[in-house]
Design a protein around this motif. Structure first.
Motif, PDB file in Angstrom:
ATOM      1  N   ASP A  17       0.804  -1.228   0.000  1.00 48.16           N
ATOM      2  CA  ASP A  17       0.000   0.000   0.000  1.00 48.16           C
ATOM      3  C   ASP A  17       0.836   1.277   0.000  1.00 48.16           C
ATOM      4  O   ASP A  17       0.277   2.376   0.081  1.00 48.16           O
ATOM      5  CB  ASP A  17      -0.922   0.012   1.222  1.00 48.16           C
ATOM      6  N   THR A  18       2.146   1.158  -0.059  1.00 50.75           N
ATOM      7  CA  THR A  18       3.008   2.336  -0.124  1.00 50.75           C
ATOM      8  C   THR A  18       4.015   2.160  -1.253  1.00 50.75           C
ATOM      9  O   THR A  18       4.242   1.056  -1.755  1.00 50.75           O
ATOM     10  CB  THR A  18       3.765   2.577   1.195  1.00 50.75           C
ATOM     11  N   THR A  19       4.613   3.272  -1.649  1.00 52.33           N
ATOM     12  CA  THR A  19       5.536   3.268  -2.784  1.00 52.33           C
ATOM     13  C   THR A  19       6.853   3.901  -2.374  1.00 52.33           C
ATOM     14  O   THR A  19       6.866   4.973  -1.747  1.00 52.33           O
ATOM     15  CB  THR A  19       4.928   4.045  -3.970  1.00 52.33           C
ATOM     16  N   SER A  20       7.946   3.239  -2.711  1.00 52.85           N
ATOM     17  CA  SER A  20       9.289   3.772  -2.477  1.00 52.85           C
ATOM     18  C   SER A  20      10.144   3.387  -3.677  1.00 52.85           C
ATOM     19  O   SER A  20      10.492   2.219  -3.854  1.00 52.85           O
ATOM     20  CB  SER A  20       9.886   3.197  -1.185  1.00 52.85           C
ATOM     21  N   ILE A  21      10.436   4.379  -4.518  1.00 50.84           N
ATOM     22  CA  ILE A  21      11.140   4.096  -5.770  1.00 50.84           C
ATOM     23  C   ILE A  21      12.397   4.960  -5.866  1.00 50.84           C
ATOM     24  O   ILE A  21      12.319   6.189  -5.811  1.00 50.84           O
ATOM     25  CB  ILE A  21      10.238   4.364  -6.986  1.00 50.84           C
ATOM     26  N   PRO A  22      13.579   4.345  -6.022  1.00 57.66           N
ATOM     27  CA  PRO A  22      14.803   5.115  -6.194  1.00 57.66           C
ATOM     28  C   PRO A  22      14.988   5.522  -7.656  1.00 57.66           C
ATOM     29  O   PRO A  22      14.519   4.849  -8.574  1.00 57.66           O
ATOM     30  CB  PRO A  22      15.893   4.115  -5.772  1.00 57.66           C
ATOM     31  N   ALA A  23      15.680   6.624  -7.853  1.00 54.57           N
ATOM     32  CA  ALA A  23      16.014   7.075  -9.211  1.00 54.57           C
ATOM     33  C   ALA A  23      17.444   7.600  -9.205  1.00 54.57           C
ATOM     34  O   ALA A  23      17.804   8.429  -8.363  1.00 54.57           O
ATOM     35  CB  ALA A  23      15.041   8.152  -9.674  1.00 54.57           C
TER      36      ALA A  23
END
Length: 271
Positions: A255-261
């Motif tokens: 239910d959560t989002t954690s995306i590296p860039a």
């Protein structure tokens, strides 16, 4: 209207910027900004780096081409009671309202890279920075496999071809281009350094919901969906982007989002 201004005023990048706050604060903490320094944040949005710099005691000016983002930045500063930061409209390619040698540091994190005329951008950043002052840029990297480079790559495949003479903002993510542009502004190659760093997007919602923010509020993605809709390819674009967001999400919770860039961090000592 200036097409770059129209692009960034089209949506509401503040909705995306909320997912970037923690990384913005971490980046500023690593810049060594100290009390009383004069700092210019170019392409500042609503203050993801300008506000943390002001909290550290710097005298900060945020400049952005989008009026709605400037208004949002000034509202944030007022809400936090920060009197040492202000935001105003301006074009990173032409900072006529700013004097030479005005700032101890010029910072542009995913901002000035989107301005037209990159050689003019480099020249202006050098001009307004005092001798031996610092310029720090964060630039997305072309063909990088992480989030933002891939959003822009996928979106471009659904968008009309750019106008003649267009220079992709992603060219700022190539070291040789950066050296050439700052070299034309009088900066020696040994005064420029590079490192690859990571910015993280944190969102209290699913990857699909986070993509919804880009579709609704992020100018380049909005344009891509409009073009895709007109030729019946919106569903295909949605599918590609949903797969990208799902693949790159590192959150342990569904239910959560954690995306590296990954991005190219450029550090320049002004001549």
């Amino acid at each position: 209207m200036n097409p770059n201004k129209a692009l960034w005023e089209k949506g509401d990048f503040t909705r995306i910027a909320e997912s970037m706050r923690a990384s913005g604060e971490e980046l500023v903490a690593n810049l060594g900004i100290t009390d009383g320094q004069r700092v210019l944040d170019l392409g500042c949005g609503d203050g993801t780096t300008a506000v943390p710099a002001a909290r550290r005691g710097a005298e900060v000016l945020g400049v952005d081409i989008a009026r709605n983002l400037v208004e949002a930045g000034n509202a944030r500063a007022e809400q936090e009671g920060l009197t040492n930061v202000r935001f105003q409209e301006g074009d990173a390619s032409e900072l006529n309202e700013l004097d030479d040698d005005s700032f101890d540091a010029v910072v542009s994190i995913f901002g000035a890279m989107f301005a037209p005329r990159p050689f003019d951008v480099a020249k202006e950043m050098v001009r307004v920075t005092r001798s031996t002052g610092r310029i720090v840029m964060g630039n997305w990297i072309p063909n990088d496999p992480t989030l933002v480079a891939q959003i822009l790559r996928i979106s471009s495949a659904y968008s009309p071809p750019p106008p003649e003479g267009f220079v992709s903002p992603m060219t700022w993510g190539v070291e040789e281009n950066v050296v050439e542009r700052f070299g034309a502004a009088g900066v020696a190659p040994e005064q420029i350094s590079f490192e690859r760093a990571t910015y993280r997007f944190e969102y209290e919602g699913t990857p699909s919901a986070f993509l919804g923010l880009f579709r609704t509020y992020y100018g380049p993605t909005m344009n891509a969906f409009e073009a895709a809709q007109s030729d019946g390819r919106a569903e295909a674009l949605q599918g590609e982007l949903e797969a990208l967001f799902d693949e790159q999400n590192e959150s342990a919770s569904p239910d959560t989002t954690s995306i590296p860039a990954t991005y190219l961090r450029v550090s320049v000592t002004a001549p």
